[in-house]
Design a protein around this motif. Sequence first.
Motif, PDB file in Angstrom:
ATOM      1  N   SER A 313       0.821  -1.210   0.000  1.00 48.09           N
ATOM      2  CA  SER A 313       0.000   0.000   0.000  1.00 48.09           C
ATOM      3  C   SER A 313       0.854   1.258   0.000  1.00 48.09           C
ATOM      4  O   SER A 313       0.545   2.237  -0.682  1.00 48.09           O
ATOM      5  CB  SER A 313      -0.931   0.006   1.217  1.00 48.09           C
ATOM      6  OG  SER A 313      -1.875  -1.035   1.130  1.00 48.09           O
ATOM      7  N   ALA A 314       1.933   1.241   0.791  1.00 55.55           N
ATOM      8  CA  ALA A 314       2.808   2.410   0.856  1.00 55.55           C
ATOM      9  C   ALA A 314       3.403   2.726  -0.507  1.00 55.55           C
ATOM     10  O   ALA A 314       3.416   3.888  -0.946  1.00 55.55           O
ATOM     11  CB  ALA A 314       3.920   2.166   1.874  1.00 55.55           C
ATOM     12  N   ALA A 315       3.898   1.706  -1.186  1.00 50.25           N
ATOM     13  CA  ALA A 315       4.516   1.928  -2.489  1.00 50.25           C
ATOM     14  C   ALA A 315       3.501   2.395  -3.525  1.00 50.25           C
ATOM     15  O   ALA A 315       3.739   3.370  -4.256  1.00 50.25           O
ATOM     16  CB  ALA A 315       5.197   0.640  -2.958  1.00 50.25           C
ATOM     17  N   LEU A 316       2.356   1.731  -3.581  1.00 49.75           N
ATOM     18  CA  LEU A 316       1.361   2.091  -4.591  1.00 49.75           C
ATOM     19  C   LEU A 316       0.776   3.470  -4.339  1.00 49.75           C
ATOM     20  O   LEU A 316       0.490   4.221  -5.281  1.00 49.75           O
ATOM     21  CB  LEU A 316       0.251   1.042  -4.628  1.00 49.75           C
ATOM     22  CG  LEU A 316       0.655  -0.390  -4.995  1.00 49.75           C
ATOM     23  CD1 LEU A 316      -0.580  -1.261  -5.155  1.00 49.75           C
ATOM     24  CD2 LEU A 316       1.511  -0.424  -6.249  1.00 49.75           C
ATOM     25  N   LEU A 317       0.581   3.821  -3.067  1.00 47.62           N
ATOM     26  CA  LEU A 317      -0.024   5.113  -2.748  1.00 47.62           C
ATOM     27  C   LEU A 317       0.869   6.271  -3.186  1.00 47.62           C
ATOM     28  O   LEU A 317       0.381   7.273  -3.730  1.00 47.62           O
ATOM     29  CB  LEU A 317      -0.300   5.192  -1.244  1.00 47.62           C
ATOM     30  CG  LEU A 317      -1.076   6.412  -0.750  1.00 47.62           C
ATOM     31  CD1 LEU A 317      -2.432   6.509  -1.427  1.00 47.62           C
ATOM     32  CD2 LEU A 317      -1.239   6.338   0.770  1.00 47.62           C
ATOM     33  N   GLN A 318       2.171   6.161  -2.954  1.00 49.87           N
ATOM     34  CA  GLN A 318       3.075   7.235  -3.380  1.00 49.87           C
ATOM     35  C   GLN A 318       3.112   7.346  -4.902  1.00 49.87           C
ATOM     36  O   GLN A 318       3.154   8.451  -5.463  1.00 49.87           O
ATOM     37  CB  GLN A 318       4.482   6.983  -2.845  1.00 49.87           C
ATOM     38  CG  GLN A 318       4.592   7.081  -1.341  1.00 49.87           C
ATOM     39  CD  GLN A 318       4.203   8.431  -0.787  1.00 49.87           C
ATOM     40  OE1 GLN A 318       4.730   9.465  -1.202  1.00 49.87           O
ATOM     41  NE2 GLN A 318       3.263   8.452   0.148  1.00 49.87           N
ATOM     42  N   LYS A 319       3.052   6.217  -5.594  1.00 51.11           N
ATOM     43  CA  LYS A 319       3.093   6.229  -7.050  1.00 51.11           C
ATOM     44  C   LYS A 319       1.873   6.955  -7.627  1.00 51.11           C
ATOM     45  O   LYS A 319       1.991   7.819  -8.499  1.00 51.11           O
ATOM     46  CB  LYS A 319       3.150   4.794  -7.590  1.00 51.11           C
ATOM     47  CG  LYS A 319       4.405   4.019  -7.224  1.00 51.11           C
ATOM     48  CD  LYS A 319       4.292   2.555  -7.657  1.00 51.11           C
ATOM     49  CE  LYS A 319       5.398   1.690  -7.105  1.00 51.11           C
ATOM     50  NZ  LYS A 319       6.723   2.043  -7.591  1.00 51.11           N
ATOM     51  N   VAL A 320       0.684   6.590  -7.138  1.00 54.70           N
ATOM     52  CA  VAL A 320      -0.526   7.177  -7.708  1.00 54.70           C
ATOM     53  C   VAL A 320      -0.686   8.629  -7.284  1.00 54.70           C
ATOM     54  O   VAL A 320      -1.185   9.461  -8.052  1.00 54.70           O
ATOM     55  CB  VAL A 320      -1.770   6.333  -7.336  1.00 54.70           C
ATOM     56  CG1 VAL A 320      -2.152   6.494  -5.864  1.00 54.70           C
ATOM     57  CG2 VAL A 320      -2.952   6.690  -8.234  1.00 54.70           C
ATOM     58  N   ALA A 321      -0.246   8.964  -6.072  1.00 53.69           N
ATOM     59  CA  ALA A 321      -0.373  10.347  -5.602  1.00 53.69           C
ATOM     60  C   ALA A 321       0.474  11.289  -6.458  1.00 53.69           C
ATOM     61  O   ALA A 321       0.083  12.442  -6.677  1.00 53.69           O
ATOM     62  CB  ALA A 321       0.038  10.444  -4.146  1.00 53.69           C
ATOM     63  N   ARG A 322       1.613  10.810  -6.939  1.00 54.63           N
ATOM     64  CA  ARG A 322       2.527  11.652  -7.709  1.00 54.63           C
ATOM     65  C   ARG A 322       2.500  11.341  -9.199  1.00 54.63           C
ATOM     66  O   ARG A 322       3.241  11.939  -9.964  1.00 54.63           O
ATOM     67  CB  ARG A 322       3.949  11.499  -7.157  1.00 54.63           C
ATOM     68  CG  ARG A 322       4.095  12.217  -5.824  1.00 54.63           C
ATOM     69  CD  ARG A 322       5.184  11.656  -4.941  1.00 54.63           C
ATOM     70  NE  ARG A 322       5.185  12.376  -3.664  1.00 54.63           N
ATOM     71  CZ  ARG A 322       4.296  12.174  -2.697  1.00 54.63           C
ATOM     72  NH1 ARG A 322       3.353  11.265  -2.858  1.00 54.63           N
ATOM     73  NH2 ARG A 322       4.333  12.877  -1.584  1.00 54.63           N
ATOM     74  N   LEU A 328       8.152   5.532  -5.131  1.00 55.75           N
ATOM     75  CA  LEU A 328       8.606   4.710  -4.014  1.00 55.75           C
ATOM     76  C   LEU A 328       8.820   3.295  -4.532  1.00 55.75           C
ATOM     77  O   LEU A 328       7.892   2.476  -4.554  1.00 55.75           O
ATOM     78  CB  LEU A 328       7.586   4.718  -2.866  1.00 55.75           C
ATOM     79  CG  LEU A 328       8.073   4.071  -1.560  1.00 55.75           C
ATOM     80  CD1 LEU A 328       9.184   4.907  -0.927  1.00 55.75           C
ATOM     81  CD2 LEU A 328       6.937   3.902  -0.565  1.00 55.75           C
ATOM     82  N   PRO A 329      10.039   2.965  -4.942  1.00 54.58           N
ATOM     83  CA  PRO A 329      10.322   1.628  -5.478  1.00 54.58           C
ATOM     84  C   PRO A 329      10.170   0.545  -4.419  1.00 54.58           C
ATOM     85  O   PRO A 329      10.148   0.818  -3.214  1.00 54.58           O
ATOM     86  CB  PRO A 329      11.782   1.736  -5.946  1.00 54.58           C
ATOM     87  CG  PRO A 329      12.070   3.199  -6.031  1.00 54.58           C
ATOM     88  CD  PRO A 329      11.207   3.853  -5.001  1.00 54.58           C
ATOM     89  N   ALA A 330      10.108  -0.695  -4.879  1.00 56.75           N
ATOM     90  CA  ALA A 330       9.899  -1.819  -3.975  1.00 56.75           C
ATOM     91  C   ALA A 330      10.969  -1.887  -2.893  1.00 56.75           C
ATOM     92  O   ALA A 330      10.662  -2.093  -1.712  1.00 56.75           O
ATOM     93  CB  ALA A 330       9.865  -3.130  -4.766  1.00 56.75           C
ATOM     94  N   TYR A 331      12.228  -1.700  -3.255  1.00 55.12           N
ATOM     95  CA  TYR A 331      13.285  -1.824  -2.258  1.00 55.12           C
ATOM     96  C   TYR A 331      13.167  -0.745  -1.184  1.00 55.12           C
ATOM     97  O   TYR A 331      13.414  -1.010   0.000  1.00 55.12           O
ATOM     98  CB  TYR A 331      14.676  -1.770  -2.899  1.00 55.12           C
ATOM     99  CG  TYR A 331      15.772  -2.004  -1.889  1.00 55.12           C
ATOM    100  CD1 TYR A 331      16.043  -3.285  -1.432  1.00 55.12           C
ATOM    101  CD2 TYR A 331      16.506  -0.942  -1.368  1.00 55.12           C
ATOM    102  CE1 TYR A 331      17.021  -3.510  -0.471  1.00 55.12           C
ATOM    103  CE2 TYR A 331      17.490  -1.149  -0.414  1.00 55.12           C
ATOM    104  CZ  TYR A 331      17.742  -2.439   0.030  1.00 55.12           C
ATOM    105  OH  TYR A 331      18.699  -2.665   0.992  1.00 55.12           O
ATOM    106  N   ALA A 332      12.766   0.462  -1.576  1.00 50.24           N
ATOM    107  CA  ALA A 332      12.590   1.531  -0.587  1.00 50.24           C
ATOM    108  C   ALA A 332      11.479   1.183   0.397  1.00 50.24           C
ATOM    109  O   ALA A 332      11.587   1.449   1.602  1.00 50.24           O
ATOM    110  CB  ALA A 332      12.290   2.850  -1.292  1.00 50.24           C
TER     111      ALA A 332
END
Length: 436
Positions: A313-322, A328-332
């Motif tokens: 959720s964290a990764a997908l949310l940053q991607k769609v918000a921006r 926010l890549p997977a490793y981050a």
Amino acid sequence: MIRGVTVVPVTGPEAVIRDGAVAVADGEIVYVGPADGLPDGFTADRVLGGPGMVALPGLVNAHTHAAMTLFRSYADDLPLMKWLEEAIWPLEQKLIAEDVYWGTLLACAEMLLGGTTTFADMYFFMDRVAAAVEKSGIRASLSRGLIGIAPNAEKALKESRAFVREWHGRANGRITCMLGPHAPYTCPPDYLRKVVAMAAELGVGIHIHVAETRQEVEGIKKQYGCSPVALLAETGLLDLPVLAAHCVHLSPEDIAILAAKGAAVAHNPESNMKLASGIAPVTELLTAGVTVGLGTDGAASNNNLDMLEEMRSAALLQKVAREDPEALPAYAALEMATIGGARALGLGDKIGTLQPGKRADIILLNLRRPHLYPPHDVVAHIVYAAQAGDVDTVIVDGNVVVEGGRLLTLDLDTVLDNARHCALRLVGKPKARSLL
């Protein structure tokens, strides 16, 4: 010894070891590397692992309220302040110590089975929380919640001092403590200064909710003429180690203050989404050099404590918000759930990566699952596809607490039955759709 596995030590994006091994002695990691490079003469009482398994650091839930598992599904689809004032706070007034004990054990069971080996908690009856942590075998950073505007504010401070003195460093170091002022809108500046003085005296950090909603930010600005972050800086709170939960509504100036002061942030994407609080500027925080961990918040506002799901959720949310797939890549995201959370809790020198000298908090995921095949990129699979049910083995401080997906430290049926009875007493007559 763990061998014949893929090792993801979270020491760098490319630091994945195929056919790797991890050796553990006296609760400490003594070797991480290729299986054929194990130290000469090292023998193990037990050997774990095997084909299809991935070893990685235990997940760190950097912000939750464990006993709120008792309120799971009780009050959903409400904005934060209505949820708190009309549903949660009235129910919390009915809590007794044993409710918190069984609710916390329920949370510990859920987290361990899902690969979480450490959590940061802020709640009440913290001696019972600590007892549950000690019994379950999990690791935790515990804070007694403090409400500065409450009638018992001074009493709560005294209880916090006693709790820290009794429990900090207990359970072979698995239990550490912080002070837990709830938020700037419930803890006025004079009270926060008392908390700061006590934290400095005790040598512990501070766990606090910050800038969770626009309403909070606007209220603090109206009352004090500055943002919540600036207010915390003015009180001296940010001069100590701080775990700031949420940090959804931050200005560039706020981010600069957090970075300059070395404060850490616990990002709670699913709770923030469910309560419609907003989207935290995680990418900007990381770019500024702020340590960011990942948390679930309480099960009443999530509604689970699944850190694998939280990473996704964290990764997908940053991607769609921006509108940026690289936001926010997977490793981050994996770093946030492991070493980021460990650093946020002041435990980065002990846990969060698989390295010699660190405590053996290790999980094994079974990748032989349809949703994890073919195994092109193991890190991407962990973040975007893995589920709590894929966790096979969990080791905390060198002790195996979950094996073959089975919890070894607690009788799960007993925990479930007692949690059910506690919840039934709290809510009285169940809802029409309730299974209680």
